[in-house]
Design a protein around this motif. Structure first.
Motif, PDB file in Angstrom:
ATOM      1  N   MET A  63       6.581  38.327   9.363  1.00  9.46           N
ATOM      2  CA  MET A  63       6.019  38.228   8.021  1.00  9.46           C
ATOM      3  C   MET A  63       5.631  39.557   7.747  1.00  9.46           C
ATOM      4  SD  MET A  63       3.088  35.741   6.807  1.00  9.46           S
ATOM      5  CE  MET A  63       2.052  36.300   5.553  1.00  9.46           C
ATOM      6  N   SER A  64       5.493  39.961   6.371  1.00  7.68           N
ATOM      7  CA  SER A  64       5.160  41.264   6.064  1.00  7.68           C
ATOM      8  C   SER A  64       3.695  41.366   5.608  1.00  7.68           C
ATOM      9  CB  SER A  64       5.922  41.529   4.695  1.00  7.68           C
ATOM     10  OG  SER A  64       5.273  43.003   4.085  1.00  7.68           O
ATOM     11  N   SER A  65       2.874  42.433   5.912  1.00 11.00           N
ATOM     12  CA  SER A  65       1.534  42.385   5.802  1.00 11.00           C
ATOM     13  C   SER A  65       1.357  43.057   4.113  1.00 11.00           C
ATOM     14  CB  SER A  65       0.864  43.369   6.471  1.00 11.00           C
ATOM     15  OG  SER A  65       1.394  44.655   6.519  1.00 11.00           O
ATOM     16  N   VAL A  66       2.291  43.304   3.564  1.00 12.15           N
ATOM     17  CA  VAL A  66       1.937  43.763   2.109  1.00 12.15           C
ATOM     18  C   VAL A  66       2.573  42.647   1.100  1.00 12.15           C
ATOM     19  CG1 VAL A  66       3.111  45.485   0.345  1.00 12.15           C
ATOM     20  CG2 VAL A  66       3.009  46.136   2.820  1.00 12.15           C
ATOM     21  N   ILE A  67       1.326  42.492   0.481  1.00 10.66           N
ATOM     22  CA  ILE A  67       1.318  41.375  -0.571  1.00 10.66           C
ATOM     23  C   ILE A  67       0.840  41.593  -1.848  1.00 10.66           C
ATOM     24  CG2 ILE A  67       1.014  39.436   1.378  1.00 10.66           C
ATOM     25  CD1 ILE A  67      -1.906  39.071   0.444  1.00 10.66           C
ATOM     26  N   LYS A  68       1.107  40.642  -2.840  1.00  5.66           N
ATOM     27  CA  LYS A  68       0.319  40.866  -3.887  1.00  5.66           C
ATOM     28  C   LYS A  68      -0.981  40.127  -3.944  1.00  5.66           C
ATOM     29  CE  LYS A  68       4.136  41.769  -6.884  1.00  5.66           C
ATOM     30  NZ  LYS A  68       4.007  42.937  -7.636  1.00  5.66           N
ATOM     31  N   LEU A  69      -1.928  41.069  -4.603  1.00  4.40           N
ATOM     32  CA  LEU A  69      -3.430  40.754  -4.394  1.00  4.40           C
ATOM     33  C   LEU A  69      -3.705  39.178  -4.965  1.00  4.40           C
ATOM     34  CD1 LEU A  69      -6.204  41.369  -3.568  1.00  4.40           C
ATOM     35  CD2 LEU A  69      -6.528  42.328  -5.890  1.00  4.40           C
ATOM     36  N   SER A  70      -3.097  38.849  -5.934  1.00  7.95           N
ATOM     37  CA  SER A  70      -2.856  37.276  -6.253  1.00  7.95           C
ATOM     38  C   SER A  70      -2.812  36.205  -5.283  1.00  7.95           C
ATOM     39  CB  SER A  70      -2.081  36.946  -7.519  1.00  7.95           C
ATOM     40  OG  SER A  70      -0.791  37.317  -7.284  1.00  7.95           O
ATOM     41  N   ASP A  71      -2.062  36.683  -4.369  1.00  3.07           N
ATOM     42  CA  ASP A  71      -1.596  35.817  -3.182  1.00  3.07           C
ATOM     43  C   ASP A  71      -2.553  35.808  -1.952  1.00  3.07           C
ATOM     44  OD1 ASP A  71       0.710  34.882  -4.578  1.00  3.07           O
ATOM     45  OD2 ASP A  71       1.832  36.777  -3.576  1.00  3.07           O
ATOM     46  N   ALA A  72      -3.831  36.495  -2.186  1.00  4.61           N
ATOM     47  CA  ALA A  72      -4.573  36.802  -1.067  1.00  4.61           C
ATOM     48  C   ALA A  72      -5.436  35.487  -0.673  1.00  4.61           C
ATOM     49  CB  ALA A  72      -5.310  37.946  -1.265  1.00  4.61           C
ATOM     50  N   ARG A  73      -6.067  35.394   0.180  1.00  4.85           N
ATOM     51  CA  ARG A  73      -6.918  34.368   0.626  1.00  4.85           C
ATOM     52  C   ARG A  73      -8.332  34.796   0.773  1.00  4.85           C
ATOM     53  NH1 ARG A  73      -4.636  29.712  -1.455  1.00  4.85           N
ATOM     54  NH2 ARG A  73      -2.629  29.600  -0.504  1.00  4.85           N
ATOM     55  N   VAL A  74      -9.392  33.903   0.577  1.00  2.00           N
ATOM     56  CA  VAL A  74     -10.958  34.382   0.786  1.00  2.00           C
ATOM     57  C   VAL A  74     -10.821  35.150   2.405  1.00  2.00           C
ATOM     58  CG1 VAL A  74     -13.154  33.645   1.128  1.00  2.00           C
ATOM     59  CG2 VAL A  74     -11.783  32.709  -0.642  1.00  2.00           C
ATOM     60  N   GLY A  75     -11.486  36.166   2.371  1.00  2.00           N
ATOM     61  CA  GLY A  75     -11.514  36.823   3.480  1.00  2.00           C
ATOM     62  C   GLY A  75     -10.510  37.916   3.991  1.00  2.00           C
ATOM     63  N   ASP A  76      -9.421  37.896   3.159  1.00  2.00           N
ATOM     64  CA  ASP A  76      -8.355  38.737   3.345  1.00  2.00           C
ATOM     65  C   ASP A  76      -8.950  40.204   3.023  1.00  2.00           C
ATOM     66  OD1 ASP A  76      -6.421  37.079   4.286  1.00  2.00           O
ATOM     67  OD2 ASP A  76      -5.351  36.898   2.468  1.00  2.00           O
ATOM     68  N   ARG A  77      -8.528  41.161   3.835  1.00  2.00           N
ATOM     69  CA  ARG A  77      -8.865  42.748   3.481  1.00  2.00           C
ATOM     70  C   ARG A  77      -7.706  43.319   3.723  1.00  2.00           C
ATOM     71  NH1 ARG A  77     -13.509  43.655   7.572  1.00  2.00           N
ATOM     72  NH2 ARG A  77     -12.314  42.493   8.761  1.00  2.00           N
ATOM     73  N   GLY A  78      -7.520  44.569   2.869  1.00  2.00           N
ATOM     74  CA  GLY A  78      -6.625  45.167   2.837  1.00  2.00           C
ATOM     75  C   GLY A  78      -6.847  46.726   2.026  1.00  2.00           C
ATOM     76  N   VAL A  79      -5.570  47.414   1.970  1.00  2.00           N
ATOM     77  CA  VAL A  79      -5.723  48.749   1.214  1.00  2.00           C
ATOM     78  C   VAL A  79      -4.410  48.332  -0.041  1.00  2.00           C
ATOM     79  CG1 VAL A  79      -5.293  51.197   1.141  1.00  2.00           C
ATOM     80  CG2 VAL A  79      -6.400  50.014   3.128  1.00  2.00           C
ATOM     81  N   ILE A  80      -5.194  49.060  -1.173  1.00  2.00           N
ATOM     82  CA  ILE A  80      -4.025  48.941  -2.251  1.00  2.00           C
ATOM     83  C   ILE A  80      -3.005  50.092  -1.922  1.00  2.00           C
ATOM     84  CG2 ILE A  80      -3.922  49.289  -4.947  1.00  2.00           C
ATOM     85  CD1 ILE A  80      -6.945  48.383  -4.901  1.00  2.00           C
ATOM     86  N   VAL A  81      -1.855  49.661  -2.196  1.00  2.00           N
ATOM     87  CA  VAL A  81      -0.543  50.585  -1.979  1.00  2.00           C
ATOM     88  C   VAL A  81       0.181  50.734  -3.385  1.00  2.00           C
ATOM     89  CG1 VAL A  81      -0.290  50.126   0.219  1.00  2.00           C
ATOM     90  CG2 VAL A  81       0.911  48.621  -1.301  1.00  2.00           C
ATOM     91  N   SER A  82      -0.031  49.858  -4.465  1.00  2.00           N
ATOM     92  CA  SER A  82       0.351  50.307  -5.828  1.00  2.00           C
ATOM     93  C   SER A  82      -0.237  49.427  -6.823  1.00  2.00           C
ATOM     94  CB  SER A  82       1.924  50.066  -5.859  1.00  2.00           C
ATOM     95  OG  SER A  82       2.291  48.536  -5.659  1.00  2.00           O
ATOM     96  N   VAL A  83      -0.591  49.950  -7.913  1.00  2.00           N
ATOM     97  CA  VAL A  83      -1.222  49.589  -9.046  1.00  2.00           C
ATOM     98  C   VAL A  83      -0.103  49.597 -10.285  1.00  2.00           C
ATOM     99  CG1 VAL A  83      -2.888  49.742 -10.622  1.00  2.00           C
ATOM    100  CG2 VAL A  83      -3.097  50.610  -8.353  1.00  2.00           C
TER     101      VAL A  83
END
Length: 94
Positions: free
Chosen positions: A1-21
């Motif tokens: 499973m890829s760790s790159v997702i759309k922010l809209s698919d995130a769940r509470v507690g998910d943390r990451g770094v923005i890779v594209s805007v």
């Protein structure tokens, strides 16, 4: 499973770094305006982001921590942001 997702698919507690805007599809003025607004709010590539809370109905709006600020965002707008969850920095001990 890829760790790159759309922010809209995130769940509470998910943390990451923005890779594209933005979707980088600039034929529509509305998409260009949304990308400009997100950048002005601090949603820039390399910024740390964490999903803090979701609304009760339709999980909208989303409460996010972007670096050191808190922002509320609709899921439709969050779909324009791509986040790498694997690149998240460990939470600093307080």
């Amino acid at each position: 499973m890829s760790s790159v997702i759309k922010l809209s698919d995130a769940r509470v507690g998910d943390r990451g770094v923005i890779v594209s805007v933005g979707d980088h599809c600039h034929h529509q003025a509305g998409e260009v305006e949304l990308e400009r607004r997100l950048l002005e709010l601090g949603f820039v590539e390399g910024a740390n982001v964490e999903l803090l809370h979701e609304g009760l109905f339709g999980r909208d709006p989303m409460a996010l921590k972007v670096d050191d600020m808190r922002v509320a965002l609709r899921r439709k707008e969050a779909a324009s942001l791509t986040v790498d969850l694997a690149a998240a920095l460990p939470e600093a001990a307080e």
